[in-house]
Write an enzyme that holds these catalytic residues in place. Structure first.
Site, PDB file in Angstrom:
ATOM      1  N   CYS A   1      -4.258   4.697   7.301  1.00 13.00           N
ATOM      2  CA  CYS A   1      -3.691   5.831   6.626  1.00 13.00           C
ATOM      3  C   CYS A   1      -3.287   7.006   7.533  1.00 13.00           C
ATOM      4  CB  CYS A   1      -4.840   6.168   5.707  1.00 13.00           C
ATOM      5  SG  CYS A   1      -4.940   7.467   4.663  1.00 13.00           S
TER       6      CYS A   1
ATOM      7  N   CYS B   1     -11.026  14.264   5.098  1.00  8.81           N
ATOM      8  CA  CYS B   1     -12.068  13.389   5.654  1.00  8.81           C
ATOM      9  C   CYS B   1     -11.866  13.313   7.179  1.00  8.81           C
ATOM     10  CB  CYS B   1     -11.968  11.989   5.044  1.00  8.81           C
ATOM     11  SG  CYS B   1     -12.061  12.014   3.248  1.00  8.81           S
TER      12      CYS B   1
ATOM     13  N   CYS C   1       0.853  -1.177   0.000  1.00 13.38           N
ATOM     14  CA  CYS C   1       0.000   0.000   0.000  1.00 13.38           C
ATOM     15  C   CYS C   1       0.897   1.238   0.000  1.00 13.38           C
ATOM     16  CB  CYS C   1      -0.854  -0.069   1.264  1.00 13.38           C
ATOM     17  SG  CYS C   1      -1.846   1.378   1.539  1.00 13.38           S
TER      18      CYS C   1
HETATM   19  N1  SAH Z   1      -7.443   9.229  -0.740  1.00 12.67           N
HETATM   20  C1  SAH Z   1      -7.821   8.000  -1.313  1.00 12.67           C
HETATM   21  C2  SAH Z   1      -6.819   6.893  -1.086  1.00 12.67           C
HETATM   22  C3  SAH Z   1      -6.142   6.847   0.259  1.00 12.67           C
HETATM   23  S1  SAH Z   1      -7.195   6.479   1.626  1.00 12.67           S
HETATM   24  C4  SAH Z   1      -9.190   7.576  -0.834  1.00 12.67           C
HETATM   25  O1  SAH Z   1      -9.710   8.187   0.084  1.00 12.67           O
HETATM   26  O2  SAH Z   1      -9.739   6.660  -1.427  1.00 12.67           O
HETATM   27  C5  SAH Z   1      -7.422   4.732   1.420  1.00 12.67           C
HETATM   28  C6  SAH Z   1      -8.636   4.166   2.112  1.00 12.67           C
HETATM   29  O3  SAH Z   1      -8.440   4.160   3.541  1.00 12.67           O
HETATM   30  C7  SAH Z   1      -9.902   4.951   1.835  1.00 12.67           C
HETATM   31  O4  SAH Z   1     -10.963   4.105   1.462  1.00 12.67           O
HETATM   32  C8  SAH Z   1     -10.132   5.609   3.165  1.00 12.67           C
HETATM   33  O5  SAH Z   1     -11.453   5.978   3.324  1.00 12.67           O
HETATM   34  C9  SAH Z   1      -9.643   4.563   4.148  1.00 12.67           C
HETATM   35  N2  SAH Z   1      -9.415   5.080   5.506  1.00 12.67           N
HETATM   36  C10 SAH Z   1      -8.949   6.271   5.874  1.00 12.67           C
HETATM   37  N3  SAH Z   1      -8.932   6.397   7.218  1.00 12.67           N
HETATM   38  C11 SAH Z   1      -9.409   5.245   7.727  1.00 12.67           C
HETATM   39  C12 SAH Z   1      -9.646   4.765   9.054  1.00 12.67           C
HETATM   40  N4  SAH Z   1      -9.382   5.516  10.126  1.00 12.67           N
HETATM   41  N5  SAH Z   1     -10.168   3.520   9.195  1.00 12.67           N
HETATM   42  C13 SAH Z   1     -10.420   2.750   8.100  1.00 12.67           C
HETATM   43  N6  SAH Z   1     -10.217   3.151   6.834  1.00 12.67           N
HETATM   44  C14 SAH Z   1      -9.728   4.388   6.632  1.00 12.67           C
HETATM   45 FE1  SF4 Z   2      -9.949  11.315   2.656  1.00  8.68          FE
HETATM   46 FE2  SF4 Z   2      -7.763  10.365   3.898  1.00  8.68          FE
HETATM   47 FE3  SF4 Z   2      -8.361   9.530   1.390  1.00  8.68          FE
HETATM   48 FE4  SF4 Z   2      -7.503  12.034   1.839  1.00  8.68          FE
HETATM   49  S1  SF4 Z   2      -6.330  10.164   2.203  1.00  8.68           S
HETATM   50  S2  SF4 Z   2      -9.235  11.429   0.547  1.00  8.68           S
HETATM   51  S3  SF4 Z   2      -8.436  12.544   3.775  1.00  8.68           S
HETATM   52  S4  SF4 Z   2      -9.555   9.172   3.235  1.00  8.68           S
END
Ligand code: SAH
Ligand code: SF4
Length: 380
Positions: free
Chosen positions: A354, A130, A119
């Site tokens: 992440c 987010c 990843c």
């Molecule tokens: N920005 C892109 C890719 C990176 S995040 C996106 O949002 O798709 C990759 C995945 O991890 C996304 O589906 C995101 O919603 C998820 N993710 C982020 N924070 C998380 C958390 N605290 N618990 C579980 N999944 C999470």
């Molecule tokens: Fe949302 Fe985190 Fe994915 Fe950025 S990396 S789009 S803040 S989930």
């Protein structure tokens, strides 16, 4: 480029194009086959430094080491979890920015061979913001270059991990699910994919690569045109715009109807299934109304729902939906005709979601962190 620029860092092997390398070598009177010796050689899983390119004459080897960087990553701190099946790295880049990547190994099961997933991050930080995501909370640092993206894969491909073996034949996946929104950095992400594909380098097939997006519609359309073999995952997380505006704020720019329409265009044009990612948050997006909304959105086209238990960030106002609730939600979706799986949550104990490890290490040098980890017995 026959001579190297004196400003900026030396080009890394991951980002140099073969024409520039050929010009540099030929200016030194080297034969053409040296291009492949340097490029393919530096991508072999057993090669840990330029010193290991033993088929090059020693003088050329030291010239190469002076002219190029072996990696854009200057330091990495790695911790392991799940009995060595998961490892997570915080990488430091030349300007001090930090990013994360994760290695997940899966043992062979039944007819399924052993698999590896890596990843990787596409940006230092993320501007999408987010509220459940540690990266989103930390804000945006900068775009990653194609070399910085590829070097995360090379980190795990090289010793001591050598995790991909011969990347051209192994069972593995590369997912853009680390820090950052890949389609807010599409030019460089697309270039990184092409570098990963290059048979003279890692030769990773596009079908082994997944781009995950929060719903950047123009970027999804560009993927159809430019990278139709790469897999698309959409982070949906809500079935109504009111809730998605809160959970994935980019929804105010591209609302659910437009994101789903773009997903359907991708599925129709490429003939391939699109993953819809859904982080399950207790009492928030795990209701019957959201499930029924999801059925309407995901039914009737090539989509697959991936439910992910929330990994709560420190100080989070939310917790993950308990297992029984996830199962109930999944049954309702399946009864509604959807294809659904629950993602196995890897590396909880190392804050593998992440951006979390990065946040935890902020303000400490990676060396300090490494020493502290060895002390606590968590280093791998
Ligand atoms: N920005 C892109 C890719 C990176 S995040 C996106 O949002 O798709 C990759 C995945 O991890 C996304 O589906 C995101 O919603 C998820 N993710 C982020 N924070 C998380 C958390 N605290 N618990 C579980 N999944 C999470
Ligand atoms: Fe949302 Fe985190 Fe994915 Fe950025 S990396 S789009 S803040 S989930």
């Amino acid at each position: 480029m026959t001579e190297l620029s004196l400003v900026g860092p030396r080009p890394a092997i991951s980002e140099i194009d073969s024409a520039s390398l050929a010009a540099w070598l030929s200016a030194r009177g080297e034969p053409a086959y040296r291009v492949d010796q340097v490029l393919s050689g530096a991508h072999r899983p057993e090669v840990a430094t330029f010193d290991d390119l033993t088929d090059l004459p020693a003088a050329l080897r030291s010239d190469v080491a002076l002219a190029f960087r072996f990696s854009t990553i200057v330091d990495s701190h790695v911790i392991g979890a799940d009995g060595g099946m998961t490892a997570k790295a915080v990488h430091e880049l030349a300007d001090g920015q930090r990013i994360e990547s994760v290695l997940m190994r899966y043992a062979a099961r039944g007819a399924m061979a052993e698999r590896t997933t890596i990843c990787i991050s596409s940006q230092a930080g993320c501007a999408v913001n987010c509220p459940f995501c540690a990266t989103g909370q930390a804000g945006f640092g900068r775009q990653l270059t194609p070399g910085e993206i590829v070097d995360q894969v090379l980190h795990w491909h090289r010793p001591p991990w050598s995790a991909l073996g011969d990347a051209k034949t192994g069972h593995y996946n590369i997912v853009f699910m680390g820090m950052g929104e890949p389609l807010n950095n599409s030019d460089r992400v697309f270039e990184a994919v092409r570098l990963l594909n290059d048979p003279q380098r890692l030769g990773i097939g596009a079908r082994h690569i997944t781009v995950s997006t929060s719903g950047v519609v123009p970027g999804m359309d560009r993927m159809i045109e430019e990278l139709p073999q790469v897999n698309l995952a959409i982070s949906l997380h809500a079935a109504t715009d009111a809730l998605r505006d809160e959970l994935v704020p980019i929804n105010r720019k591209w609302p659910i109807s437009e994101v789903i329409a773009a997903g359907r265009r991708f599925a129709d044009r490429t003939g391939r299934r699109v993953s819809l990612e859904y982080v399950m948050i207790d009492g928030l997006n795990d209701t019957v109304e959201q499930a029924d909304g999801l059925i309407m959105l995901a039914r009737g086209w090539r989509s697959h729902l991936n439910l992910i238990p929330l990994n709560p960030t420190p100080g989070s106002r939310w917790s993950g939906t308990p297992t029984a609730g996830i199962e109930r939600f999944m049954r309702r979706l399946r009864d509604g005709g959807l294809s659904v799986t629950v993602r196995d949550t890897r590396g909880r104990e190392i804050d593998a979601a992440c951006g979390q490890l990065h946040a935890q290490l902020s303000g400490r040098s990676l060396r300090e962190a490494r020493e502290a980890a060895v002390f606590a017995g968590t280093s791998s």
